[in-house]
Motif scaffolding. Structure first.
Motif, PDB file in Angstrom:
ATOM      1  N   LEU A  38       0.868  -1.176   0.000  1.00  0.00           N
ATOM      2  CA  LEU A  38       0.000   0.000   0.000  1.00  0.00           C
ATOM      3  C   LEU A  38       0.897   1.216   0.000  1.00  0.00           C
ATOM      4  O   LEU A  38       1.733   1.389   0.894  1.00  0.00           O
ATOM      5  CB  LEU A  38      -0.917   0.033   1.226  1.00  0.00           C
ATOM      6  CG  LEU A  38      -1.809   1.262   1.354  1.00  0.00           C
ATOM      7  CD1 LEU A  38      -2.773   1.386   0.175  1.00  0.00           C
ATOM      8  CD2 LEU A  38      -2.572   1.241   2.664  1.00  0.00           C
ATOM      9  N   THR A  39       0.742   2.017  -1.027  1.00  0.00           N
ATOM     10  CA  THR A  39       1.519   3.253  -1.109  1.00  0.00           C
ATOM     11  C   THR A  39       0.640   4.337  -1.711  1.00  0.00           C
ATOM     12  O   THR A  39      -0.411   4.066  -2.284  1.00  0.00           O
ATOM     13  CB  THR A  39       2.809   3.038  -1.942  1.00  0.00           C
ATOM     14  OG1 THR A  39       3.663   4.150  -1.772  1.00  0.00           O
ATOM     15  CG2 THR A  39       2.498   2.843  -3.408  1.00  0.00           C
ATOM     16  N   PHE A  40       1.098   5.563  -1.559  1.00  0.00           N
ATOM     17  CA  PHE A  40       0.347   6.711  -2.058  1.00  0.00           C
ATOM     18  C   PHE A  40       1.245   7.543  -2.946  1.00  0.00           C
ATOM     19  O   PHE A  40       2.449   7.664  -2.689  1.00  0.00           O
ATOM     20  CB  PHE A  40      -0.185   7.544  -0.882  1.00  0.00           C
ATOM     21  CG  PHE A  40      -1.168   6.794  -0.037  1.00  0.00           C
ATOM     22  CD1 PHE A  40      -2.517   6.835  -0.326  1.00  0.00           C
ATOM     23  CD2 PHE A  40      -0.742   6.009   1.022  1.00  0.00           C
ATOM     24  CE1 PHE A  40      -3.424   6.119   0.430  1.00  0.00           C
ATOM     25  CE2 PHE A  40      -1.642   5.284   1.787  1.00  0.00           C
ATOM     26  CZ  PHE A  40      -2.986   5.342   1.490  1.00  0.00           C
ATOM     27  N   ILE A  41       0.649   8.098  -3.991  1.00  0.00           N
ATOM     28  CA  ILE A  41       1.383   8.957  -4.913  1.00  0.00           C
ATOM     29  C   ILE A  41       0.579  10.221  -5.171  1.00  0.00           C
ATOM     30  O   ILE A  41      -0.633  10.251  -4.968  1.00  0.00           O
ATOM     31  CB  ILE A  41       1.668   8.238  -6.257  1.00  0.00           C
ATOM     32  CG1 ILE A  41       0.370   7.714  -6.899  1.00  0.00           C
ATOM     33  CG2 ILE A  41       2.674   7.107  -6.066  1.00  0.00           C
ATOM     34  CD1 ILE A  41       0.556   7.095  -8.278  1.00  0.00           C
ATOM     35  N   SER A  73       5.610  -5.368   0.382  1.00  0.00           N
ATOM     36  CA  SER A  73       6.199  -6.677   0.111  1.00  0.00           C
ATOM     37  C   SER A  73       7.352  -6.584  -0.875  1.00  0.00           C
ATOM     38  O   SER A  73       8.102  -7.528  -1.025  1.00  0.00           O
ATOM     39  CB  SER A  73       5.131  -7.612  -0.455  1.00  0.00           C
ATOM     40  OG  SER A  73       4.768  -7.185  -1.766  1.00  0.00           O
ATOM     41  N   GLY A  74       7.433  -5.460  -1.584  1.00  0.00           N
ATOM     42  CA  GLY A  74       8.440  -5.320  -2.623  1.00  0.00           C
ATOM     43  C   GLY A  74       7.906  -5.635  -4.010  1.00  0.00           C
ATOM     44  O   GLY A  74       8.628  -5.481  -5.002  1.00  0.00           O
ATOM     45  N   LEU A  75       6.657  -6.078  -4.112  1.00  0.00           N
ATOM     46  CA  LEU A  75       6.081  -6.356  -5.424  1.00  0.00           C
ATOM     47  C   LEU A  75       5.859  -5.082  -6.231  1.00  0.00           C
ATOM     48  O   LEU A  75       5.948  -5.089  -7.454  1.00  0.00           O
ATOM     49  CB  LEU A  75       4.728  -7.072  -5.275  1.00  0.00           C
ATOM     50  CG  LEU A  75       4.749  -8.516  -4.832  1.00  0.00           C
ATOM     51  CD1 LEU A  75       3.329  -9.022  -4.600  1.00  0.00           C
ATOM     52  CD2 LEU A  75       5.455  -9.380  -5.863  1.00  0.00           C
ATOM     53  N   LEU A  76       5.560  -4.005  -5.548  1.00  0.00           N
ATOM     54  CA  LEU A  76       5.233  -2.742  -6.196  1.00  0.00           C
ATOM     55  C   LEU A  76       6.505  -1.948  -6.424  1.00  0.00           C
ATOM     56  O   LEU A  76       7.163  -1.524  -5.477  1.00  0.00           O
ATOM     57  CB  LEU A  76       4.270  -1.961  -5.293  1.00  0.00           C
ATOM     58  CG  LEU A  76       3.569  -0.744  -5.862  1.00  0.00           C
ATOM     59  CD1 LEU A  76       2.765  -1.100  -7.099  1.00  0.00           C
ATOM     60  CD2 LEU A  76       2.655  -0.159  -4.810  1.00  0.00           C
ATOM     61  N   GLY A  77       6.869  -1.777  -7.698  1.00  0.00           N
ATOM     62  CA  GLY A  77       8.097  -1.073  -8.035  1.00  0.00           C
ATOM     63  C   GLY A  77       7.837   0.325  -8.558  1.00  0.00           C
ATOM     64  O   GLY A  77       6.686   0.725  -8.789  1.00  0.00           O
ATOM     65  N   VAL A  96      -2.311   3.167  -4.017  1.00  0.00           N
ATOM     66  CA  VAL A  96      -2.060   1.989  -4.845  1.00  0.00           C
ATOM     67  C   VAL A  96      -1.978   0.801  -3.894  1.00  0.00           C
ATOM     68  O   VAL A  96      -1.141   0.780  -2.991  1.00  0.00           O
ATOM     69  CB  VAL A  96      -0.756   2.140  -5.657  1.00  0.00           C
ATOM     70  CG1 VAL A  96      -0.551   0.938  -6.556  1.00  0.00           C
ATOM     71  CG2 VAL A  96      -0.767   3.434  -6.479  1.00  0.00           C
ATOM     72  N   LEU A  97      -2.856  -0.160  -4.091  1.00  0.00           N
ATOM     73  CA  LEU A  97      -2.996  -1.286  -3.184  1.00  0.00           C
ATOM     74  C   LEU A  97      -2.825  -2.588  -3.949  1.00  0.00           C
ATOM     75  O   LEU A  97      -3.461  -2.788  -4.979  1.00  0.00           O
ATOM     76  CB  LEU A  97      -4.390  -1.251  -2.536  1.00  0.00           C
ATOM     77  CG  LEU A  97      -4.815  -2.425  -1.666  1.00  0.00           C
ATOM     78  CD1 LEU A  97      -3.983  -2.482  -0.398  1.00  0.00           C
ATOM     79  CD2 LEU A  97      -6.296  -2.321  -1.334  1.00  0.00           C
ATOM     80  N   ILE A  98      -1.960  -3.463  -3.446  1.00  0.00           N
ATOM     81  CA  ILE A  98      -1.846  -4.832  -3.949  1.00  0.00           C
ATOM     82  C   ILE A  98      -2.250  -5.740  -2.801  1.00  0.00           C
ATOM     83  O   ILE A  98      -1.756  -5.589  -1.678  1.00  0.00           O
ATOM     84  CB  ILE A  98      -0.415  -5.161  -4.418  1.00  0.00           C
ATOM     85  CG1 ILE A  98      -0.019  -4.259  -5.580  1.00  0.00           C
ATOM     86  CG2 ILE A  98      -0.316  -6.632  -4.828  1.00  0.00           C
ATOM     87  CD1 ILE A  98       1.399  -4.483  -6.074  1.00  0.00           C
TER      88      ILE A  98
END
Length: 140
Positions: A38-41, A73-77, A96-98
């Motif tokens: 989970l990250t934000f942009i 997790s490191g999946l989101l680059g 952005v959520l995986i």
């Protein structure tokens, strides 16, 4: 492992109320999903993209996102974030959520044990479903 999905949720004008976050926590608490990333942009008016730390989003005293701190997790680059930002309007931000669909993991494992293979997958947009249901109700 269950199916992995992603969401990019745009917040016009960088306005995030946080209303959906308790529901996201509830999905995790009930074991339905596992948040992998989970990250934000933010996409600035000039089109440049900036990553936002969760701590940057909690300064108003109303929105507590500390529970999501460290969801990576490191999946989101970086390339994924750039691609997600392409969908945003300038001046807006996004989450952005995986996530893994834990509810589907036993079903998927049983299918694999039986030799089955997933050959297609997709999602039907809600407006398309609503339009089809409306059309079905009005059909003679």
């Amino acid at each position: 492992m269950g199916p992995i999905d992603y969401l990019v949720v745009e917040f016009p004008g960088n306005r995030m109320t946080g209303e959906g976050f308790p529901l996201l926590v509830d999905l995790v608490d009930r074991g339905l999903i596992r948040i992998l990333d989970l990250t934000f942009i933010r996409k600035d008016l000039d089109g440049s993209v900036t990553g936002l730390e969760i701590g940057d989003l909690t300064g108003d005293g109303e929105l507590d996102l500390a529970v999501f701190e460290g969801a990576s997790s490191g999946l989101l680059g970086q390339d994924d974030l750039v691609e997600a930002a392409a969908a945003l309007q300038p001046g807006n931000s996004a989450g952005v959520l995986i996530y893994e669909n834990l509810w589907a993991a036993p079903f998927a494992a049983a299918l694999r044990r039986g030799g089955a293979e997933l050959v297609a997958s997709g999602r039907i947009p809600v407006p398309a479903v609503l339009a089809a249901l409306d059309a079905a109700e009005t059909a003679p």
